[in-house]
Every structure is written in C-alpha cells, then in structure tokens.
Design an enzyme around this catalytic site. Structure first.
Site, short mmCIF file in Angstrom:
data_model
loop_
_atom_site.label_atom_id
_atom_site.label_comp_id
_atom_site.label_asym_id
_atom_site.label_seq_id
_atom_site.Cartn_x
_atom_site.Cartn_y
_atom_site.Cartn_z
N ASP B 202 0.89 -1.15 0.00
CA ASP B 202 0.00 0.00 0.00
C ASP B 202 0.93 1.20 0.00
OD1 ASP B 202 -1.58 2.17 0.58
OD2 ASP B 202 -2.90 1.06 1.91
N HIS B 203 1.06 1.85 -1.15
CA HIS B 203 2.12 2.85 -1.29
C HIS B 203 1.95 4.03 -0.34
CE1 HIS B 203 -0.82 4.68 -4.06
NE2 HIS B 203 -0.26 5.80 -3.71
N HIS B 265 -5.98 2.71 1.81
CA HIS B 265 -5.17 3.86 2.21
C HIS B 265 -5.69 4.55 3.47
CE1 HIS B 265 -3.36 3.17 -1.57
NE2 HIS B 265 -4.16 3.92 -2.31
#
Lengths: 351, 513
Positions: B202-203, B265
């Site tokens: 999950d960047h 996110h």
C-alpha cells in the site's frame, strides 16, 4: 539591509549588542515572503586570513540542504590590538516543496587580539535556543581547551587529515570530551571522506554466505592520493577494528595486522594521483574484491573477481571531497561515531 | 523498521553505515513488466535506489510479460520511461550499468513452460550476478492473473528458496473487492507462499509523513497524554484529488472510491493514528496493533449506513478555472453509472482510548485541491477566562501530501491593549527544514521487501478486517430496497452538501483545506 538573496558577502555590519534587533529587522523587511528555518546551530571557527569570506561561501552552499543558524568566526589571536566586528546576513534558497524562499541566518564575527578569549560568550549569546550546537573547528586544537565552550558543544567537527600530530590532537579532543558535562560526538571529516568507499566495500559481505571471506583475507591494497595517507590508514583501522585485527608491524608502505587465529594480513599503502582513496583491493585466497573510482570521477565501480564467475561491475555514488559535500554528509548523520572511535583506537599509534 | 526473523547475521562492515535493515542481493521478477506501474513507478524507483547507492550491486531485474520483445527493446523502453518519471535525472553511465542487470522473459501467464524456463533463467542469473538464490516476485499484473501466476510459480518450485535464501512475493492492491474475494485471494497466495513471504503493498505507507505519524506519536512525550477520548474531540482524514478518473474508468466503474481508497489507504492511515504503542518496532508488533484498530471499528448495520456514510458523484464543473466533464460523461463510463467518486464517513473506534470520538473521513475526485491530511481536533478549553464565547479548538494537522509536514493551531493574544484572541498556526514543513528530497514511496517499500522488513506492508488479517468493515456499506448501497442515495456534486466543489450535513448534525464542520 543587504539584499536577502543568496550572497557571499558578510552582509550588514552590526554592533555586537544589536545583533538580535538587527536580525529581527531583517525578517520584518521580508514581510513574510521568506521562511526562516533552522535545525541546528553551526559555529565555524578559523584563524586563517580571509576565512570569513571563504566560510560564508561554504555556509551558503551547506544551507541549501541544511537549514541552520550559522555563526562564522574568524580569529587572529596574535594581533596585539583588540578588534571585534560583527555582520549579519541570510542565505536564501528556493524550497523544493513549494517554491518558498527558505532562509538561514548567518552571524559573522571577526575577533582580533586578546578579545579572542571572548569566543565562548560570543557564541553562547547568539545560539538559537533549544537547537543542538555543532562546532566546526578548522584549526589545530591547542591547550588550554576552553571548558566553558566545550560544555555546550553537542558535536565537534574537525578534519584530522591536516593534523600534524595525530596522537596529541586526539588526546586534546578526547580529554575535552571526557571533561565536558555532556556527551560530545567527535565528527572527523577525514572519516566522513571514507563513507562511500566503506559502504561500497561493506556491501560485498551483506549476504552471510560471504562472511567466510573475512577469515581468508590475506592482503589489502589501498591507493591514496598525496596528502591522504592518514585517510588510508584510517580505512585500514576501520577494517582492523571491525574484523578484530590488531596492529603488528609498520613500514612506510605497509602495515601488518594479526587477525584471529594469528593470521597475518598485509596492508599495502600506495600513493597514486587521483581521488583521496582511489582504489581498494581486498584479496582472499579465492576472490578479489575491488572498489575503484570510475572514469567519470564521482562514481565508484565495485566488482569481485573469481575464476568461473562472470565479472559484473556495478556503479555506486562516490561522494565528493570538497568541504561542502563532506559537511553535508556529516550533518545528515546522527548518533555517536562508535565505529570511528574503534577504528582510531586500532591505528592511533600508526599515525 | 526492525530486522525480520529471517534476517541474516549482521555484516560487521555495515556497522554504523546504515540505520536500516540491509537489502539482500536478489532477482526481482516483475509480472506485468510492460505495464504502467512498471514504467512509471517500479523501474524508476529501482534506478533511483541504484543511483543513490542503496541497491545491492547484485540485483537482477527480470520483466515477465506476454508481448514478444528482446532484452534490448525492453531496456530501451524502460530507459525512456525512467528518463520521464525518475525523481532524479538519469545519468548515462549509471543507467548503462543498471540496465545490464535487466532482462526480459516472454511468456503467457498461463503457460507452465514459461515458468520452468524462468526457473532455469533465475538459476543462471544467480551464478552470473551473485544474486544468491533470493527471489522477489512483484505482481504488477491484473488481479485476475494472480492465480495462474501463483500456481505456476509453485509448480516450477519458485515459491521456495534454497537454504539460506528466500523467495518473497509483492502483491499490489486491490487485495480483493470484498471480504469473500480477499479471502479467496489470500487463500490463493497462501497456497504458494506463506504469510511471512507475502508483502501486500500500500504505497501510502511508504510515504515519509505516514511513517512519521509513528515517530510523532511515540517519540514525543507531549502528545501521549492527550491522544485519547479525554482530550480529542474528533479526528478528520481527507484524501482529496483534483483529478477525475482519467484512464482508469474501466477499473473505477467496478471499484468506486470506497473500495479504491477507504478500504486500504485511509484505513491504514487511521490505524497509524489510532493504534496503541507497539511492544517493539518489529513488523508484527506494529501490525498487531494496527489490526486491533480495524477490528474495533464499529460495524455499520445496513440500517445505519445512510446516517453515517455519504456517497457522491461529480457532475460537470471547473477545476482551477478549467471546465471539466461530469463523471458520467467521461470516456468508458456508463452514462447511468451509480459508482461513487466521493465518500464521506462518520465512524467510531469502540475501544478504551477512542470511545465516543467520531472519526470523519472523506475522499473524492474532482475536489478543489489535491491534499491528503489527518487532523486531530482537541477538545475546547473550558468556557471561562479567555474562552468565553470562543469556538476554536487546538488542531494538530499531519499533511501527508503535498507539502508534507505538521502544523498545530493554538490560540494567541493579538498585540494591543485589549484581550483579543486569534488562532495562529505553528507549522513544520519537511521541504523547508530538510533540504534532501524524500525517496518515493516505492523506493522505500522495494528496499524493505528486499530487506525482509514487512512493517509497511499490510498483513492478511488487516486486509480481511478492513473488508469486513467495508462490505456492509457496499451491500447497503447495492441493495434493491431502501438503498441510500447517490448525491451529486459539481466538480471543483468539496463534495455534496449531505457530506457537510454529516458533521453538522454533530455540531461540527469539515476542516477548511
């Protein structure tokens, strides 16, 4: 007020007692168009003629990446007459985040004659509160080391490469460090100079399967440039400290260490033109590990050679040897330099 | 943050050189190597790591994709993309050396023989490049390809490593589209790789400020006593973007803002804000605490979804003065689409620390500005002395992007003879204080995966718990009877009015960004 742009001039001459008010005016005039930033108090001390201007140039570059309050001191202790002058200026750079002007303050002092003893009081009264205090000492250390000054220093930065008597100088620094009421971190730019080369060599041994090479090291060759013998010896000290070698014999061109199980390791020192530490070759019975400066200068080529294995050199950043790069590198670090102290302990009698 | 259990013996020459776990030599196999993610993010990230000297020299990159292509063609395409998308300019000599380690492996994802050839190729690379049998498989392909890829990797024996080496898999989101599909995906992955080998990326967690949340909370004693229901009035999390669906309409139509952003996110950010202090900084200690937060989220029964969740869709409007189309007019979007491009939620964490503190989240496309921020609104001071009639609160804002930083709003006396009080902001900007540019999130995360540090990757239970919270909302929206409505907002506005009402009912308002 001088223009609040990047400038290498010393800025506005001010009365010593008016520095705070003048700095305040400096920011009022900017009308919010500039942001003052400071993460550290960085005092630079030099007795070299013309050092104020030279160090102002360095600070202008250093503050591009390290916002600080810079206190630049040029001293002439031999002058008979007292002279004390001060200037203020700001180094402004465009922030990468939002194109704002981010500025660092610089206060410059010229001290001549007996008033140089006022150094601690001058520095203390102009520190940005609650920020660490780094002292970049560009001279040789001499006795007496002012305990008042040292009691305030968080990190002392010096370059041992230029020391004429390494042992005596180190003794002074270590004594001051021990007597200070707080922990002082010793930061040697001669050590910082080795960062990238150490990194390049270390990465060969990241995999545990390569650790067996440590016990097979027979010879190390260090090619260094004229004037950088101490840098090369410091590198040898690092290897010795980390791999548990102890110094045995020394000649002008060779150091001999004894490793675990009384194994002998020869370190050949060769002076060659080029970068401070131009090439490191580490030989074991079956492999050679090589770190050398690439043609382009600012990259290191790292490779290992063994029969039957394809030679795939890789490039890594080499770092630069100018004072701005070395200081920027040093200011990026934190914590004590235990490894440096271990390295120094291994070679303090060799320098 | 800490070394993983399988992390090898430390290298004595590394002491003092690096404050992070050391990445190991490895081969990186990218499935979907000709796609956007590889070109825009992965290869530029790997190049930047190499240019900064952070990549182990013994790293080989193998692109795995369907199209016929030579190594040279593949490298040329990647070079072009890297020159366009890299954080730092590409240096010819550095690229030349970096590119030597890149090769292309053409195969259909369903072709078993392609994986057998891959296995042989990786063995050869180990010998030639010294990659030591370590393999990192990056799934940048479409999720429906995961199953055949995983199955064939296992059949080719690539899911297991030799003694002293490792095999890891990085899975890109979406991690399923609901709890059932997430469980199924996890089952498929688990058939080939253990949880310890699996890195769900999950960047958002790779961003500097997201990582700084933990530092802010657990390295600064000042906030610890205030970080609870006794002192916090509300928490707001906003992820706003000016962009529309762009080229992602096909994906977005099936997904929507809730699944695309909130499930991963935003809930990840909430976990970092709301979690208890972990026992140590190991990956599992941190993830244990994060999963407790998601587990403590009050589930919304279908009957309460309308009162706590607002979904919206943008209509035509203007962004920065430029007219833009409405969502339904975008290319490849169903003209009668019910897909939400905006979600606002009011949720509660039913645990000791956060009981009764509302958490407001909003995420949307085509909002007036792009910003991701978390704000902690502290309770008002007692209404006596200076505070009679004062409505302002102390607000701590953590800016995730852009202009990463932290600010604190406090009350101050306006200079003068009267006692006029105004809010002022104390502001910390990363960009101002630290001249050095932060690495891209993918750089950090790729390095972590090579180092065996899973702290910033989502664990199976985190993902499934997040879907367990999201699913009832989706079900309510898609129920045939009494489904909560879809509200419309003009592009360039801050979402539908109903989102404002969600807070107004509690006597609160969205923070002005």
């Amino acid at each position: 007020m001088p223009p609040i742009t990047e400038t290498y001039s010393l800025g506005l001459p001010v009365e010593i007692g008016e520095i705070d008010q003048e700095l305040k005016k400096l920011w009022e005039k900017s009308e919010g168009a500039m942001t003052r930033a400071s993460l550290v108090n960085l005092a630079v001390y030099s007795e070299e003629l013309g050092s104020l201007e030279k160090n102002t140039q360095l600070i202008a570059k250093i503050t591009e990446n390290h916002a600080c309050r810079a206190i630049v001191i040029g001293a002439d202790c031999r002058a008979k007459e007292n002279r004390l002058e001060a200037w203020i200026s700001a180094h402004c750079h465009v922030s990468r985040a939002d194109s704002k002007q981010v500025c660092s303050e610089q206060i410059s002092f010229l001290l001549q004659g007996p008033c140089t003893t006022l150094l601690p009081s001058i520095v203390f009264s102009h520190l940005d509160s609650d920020l660490p205090f780094y002292l970049w000492w560009q001279e040789e250390f001499s006795e007496p080391m002012d305990p008042q000054l040292w009691a305030w220093v968080d990190r002392v930065i010096y370059d041992s490469r230029t020391w004429k008597d390494f042992r005596a100088q180190l003794h002074l620094v270590e004594t001051a460090q021990q007597e200070a009421r707080q922990r002082i971190v010793l930061c040697d730019l001669n050590w910082t100079r080795l960062d990238k080369v150490r990194f390049a060599l270390a990465q060969f041994f990241d995999h545990p399967a390569s650790h067996h090479h440590f016990s097979k090291i027979k010879k190390v060759r260090i090619d260094f440039a004229s004037g950088y013998r101490s840098t090369a010896i410091l590198f040898a000290g690092w290897l010795a400290a980390q791999l548990n070698w102890r110094a045995d014999k020394t000649t002008a061109h060779e150091l001999q260490f004894i490793g675990p199980a009384d194994r002998k390791i020869d370190i050949e020192l060769r002076e060659r033109p080029g970068e401070p530490v131009r090439e490191i070759a580490l030989e074991t019975s079956e492999m050679e590990f090589l770190v050398t400066h690439a043609e382009c200068g600012d990259l290191l080529e790292v490779s290992r050679r063994k029969t039957g294995e394809k030679h795939v050199p890789q490039l890594m950043p080499a770092g630069k040897n100018d004072p701005v790069s070395l200081m920027s590198e040093e200011l990026m670090r934190g914590g004590p330099h235990h490894v440096y102290l271990h390295a120094v302990n291994c070679i303090r009698d060799l320098l | 943050m800490n070394r993983a259990a399988d992390q090898p013996e430390p290298n004595p020459l590394r002491e003092g050189l690096s404050a992070r776990a050391v990445p190991q030599p490895c081969s990186i196999v990218i499935f979907g190597a000709t796609g956007d993610l590889t070109n825009r993010k992965l290869i530029p990230a790997l190049y930047n790591l190499a240019a900064d000297g952070d990549l182990p020299p013994a790293v080989a990159i193998v692109g795995f994709a369907r199209r016929e292509k030579s190594d040279e063609q593949f490298r040329a395409e990647l070079e072009k993309a890297t020159r366009k998308f890299s954080r730092q300019p590409v240096r010819d000599e550095m690229w030349k050396t970096f590119a030597q380690a890149i090769s292309y492996h053409q195969s259909e994802f369903e072709d078993e023989s392609g994986y057998k050839k891959l296995a042989k190729r990786l063995d050869r690379i180990d010998k030639e490049h010294g990659t030591r049998g370590n393999r990192l498989f990056y799934f940048a392909a479409a999720p429906d390809q995961f199953e055949p890829i995983l199955k064939h990797l296992k059949a080719a024996g690539l899911n297991e490593a030799c003694k002293g080496s490792w095999a890891r898999v990085i899975v890109e989101k979406p991690f399923g589209s609901d709890l059932g599909s997430a469980r199924e995906l996890n089952r498929i992955v688990r058939n080939s790789f253990t949880e310890e080998q699996t890195y769900r990326i999950d960047h958002f967690l790779g961003k500097e400020t997201a990582q700084n949340i933990l530092v802010l909370r657990f390295a600064n004693a000042i906030f610890a006593p205030l970080w609870n229901t006794h002192y916090v009035d509300q928490v707001q999390i906003t992820a706003a973007e000016t962009l529309g669906v762009e080229t992602r309409a096909g994906f977005y139509e099936r997904t929507g803002a809730l699944r695309d952003m909130v499930q991963n996110h935003l809930l990840q950010l909430l976990c970092l804000v709301a979690m208890e202090p972990p026992t140590d900084l190991s990956a599992d200690s941190i993830r244990d605490e994060k999963v407790k937060v998601v587990r403590s989220l009050r589930r919304l029964p279908r009957s309460e979804v309308a009162a706590n969740v607002v979904r919206g869709q943008y209509t035509e409007g203007a962004i920065h003065g430029d007219p833009v189309l409405g969502y339904r007019q975008e290319q490849n979007v169903n003209p009668g689409s019910q897909t939400e491009t905006f979600v606002a939620l009011r949720l509660f964490i039913d645990n000791w620390r956060w009981a009764d503190v509302p958490i407001y989240m909003r995420v949307g496309k085509r909002l007036p500005k792009s910003a991701t921020e978390i704000s902690i609104h502290f309770k008002k001071a007692p209404p006596v002395l200076f505070n009679k009639g004062l409505s302002d609160q102390n607000v701590l804002v953590i800016r995730i992007q852009p202009d990463e930083g932290i600010s604190l709003r406090i009350q101050a006396k306006v200079p003068g003879t009267s006692f006029r009080i105004e809010p002022v902001k104390m502001d910390f900007h990363y960009g101002t204080s630290f001249g050095k540019a932060s690495p891209e999130a993918y750089e950090r995360l790729l390095l972590d995966a090579m180092s065996g540090d899973a702290t910033l990757f989502a664990r199976r239970d985190e993902v499934e718990e997040a879907w367990a919270f999201i699913d009832p909302i989706e079900e309510a929206w898609h129920s045939k009877k009494d489904a909560p409505g879809l509200f419309f907002y003009a592009a360039g506005s801050w979402g539908p009015e109903d989102a404002d009402d969600l807070l107004a009912r509690d006597g609160r308002a969205w923070r002005r960004l």
